[in-house]
Design an enzyme around this catalytic site. Structure first.
Site, short mmCIF file in Angstrom:
data_model
loop_
_atom_site.label_atom_id
_atom_site.label_comp_id
_atom_site.label_asym_id
_atom_site.label_seq_id
_atom_site.Cartn_x
_atom_site.Cartn_y
_atom_site.Cartn_z
N ILE A 6 -48.03 51.94 61.51
CA ILE A 6 -47.52 51.83 60.14
C ILE A 6 -47.48 50.38 59.67
CG2 ILE A 6 -45.07 51.74 60.82
CD1 ILE A 6 -46.41 53.66 57.80
N CYS A 64 -48.54 60.57 68.64
CA CYS A 64 -48.85 59.14 68.59
C CYS A 64 -47.66 58.38 69.17
CB CYS A 64 -49.13 58.71 67.15
SG CYS A 64 -50.55 59.55 66.44
N SER A 65 -47.83 57.13 69.43
CA SER A 65 -46.82 56.37 70.16
C SER A 65 -45.45 56.40 69.49
CB SER A 65 -47.28 54.93 70.36
OG SER A 65 -47.50 54.30 69.11
N ASP A 66 -45.39 56.26 68.18
CA ASP A 66 -44.11 56.27 67.49
C ASP A 66 -43.71 57.67 67.06
OD1 ASP A 66 -43.82 53.51 67.69
OD2 ASP A 66 -44.93 53.16 65.83
N ASP A 69 -45.42 58.12 61.94
CA ASP A 69 -46.35 57.74 60.88
C ASP A 69 -47.69 58.45 61.04
OD1 ASP A 69 -46.81 56.24 63.16
OD2 ASP A 69 -47.18 54.38 62.10
N ARG A 70 -48.43 58.11 62.04
CA ARG A 70 -49.75 58.72 62.23
C ARG A 70 -49.65 60.20 62.53
NH1 ARG A 70 -50.98 54.02 66.34
NH2 ARG A 70 -48.78 54.39 66.57
#
Length: 88
Positions: A6, A64-66, A69-70
């Site tokens: 992001i 996704c890692s976080d 967002d994605r």
């Protein structure tokens, strides 16, 4: 899929705004537009992959890692691609 996080997306969007407003530098504008479209392309590519997989009967996990967002961008767009009401 190599979709930037992001923070990188926000940087690209800001660069796009500045690049479009910066009429004296066509190179800066072109670089900003290219970077932004690269991000949009990656998200659409991921959503298409997820939607195609689900449509063929496969189970899909998007992570996704976080995860804020994605992941939401890909899953939301894939849902729209799969829903016949939104495809005209």
């Amino acid at each position: 899929l190599n979709i930037d996080n992001i923070h990188e997306m926000r940087k690209r969007l800001n660069n796009l705004r500045v690049g479009i407003c910066q009429q004296t530098s066509h190179t800066k504008c072109a670089e900003a537009v290219t970077a932004w479209l690269s991000h949009v392309h990656a998200v659409i590519k991921g959503a298409n992959l997820a939607a195609t997989s689900v449509d063929s009967g496969q189970t899909v996990v998007v992570h996704c890692s976080d995860g804020w967002d994605r992941t939401s961008q890909i899953v939301s767009l894939a849902s729209l691609l799969l829903d016949g009401h939104y495809r005209t």
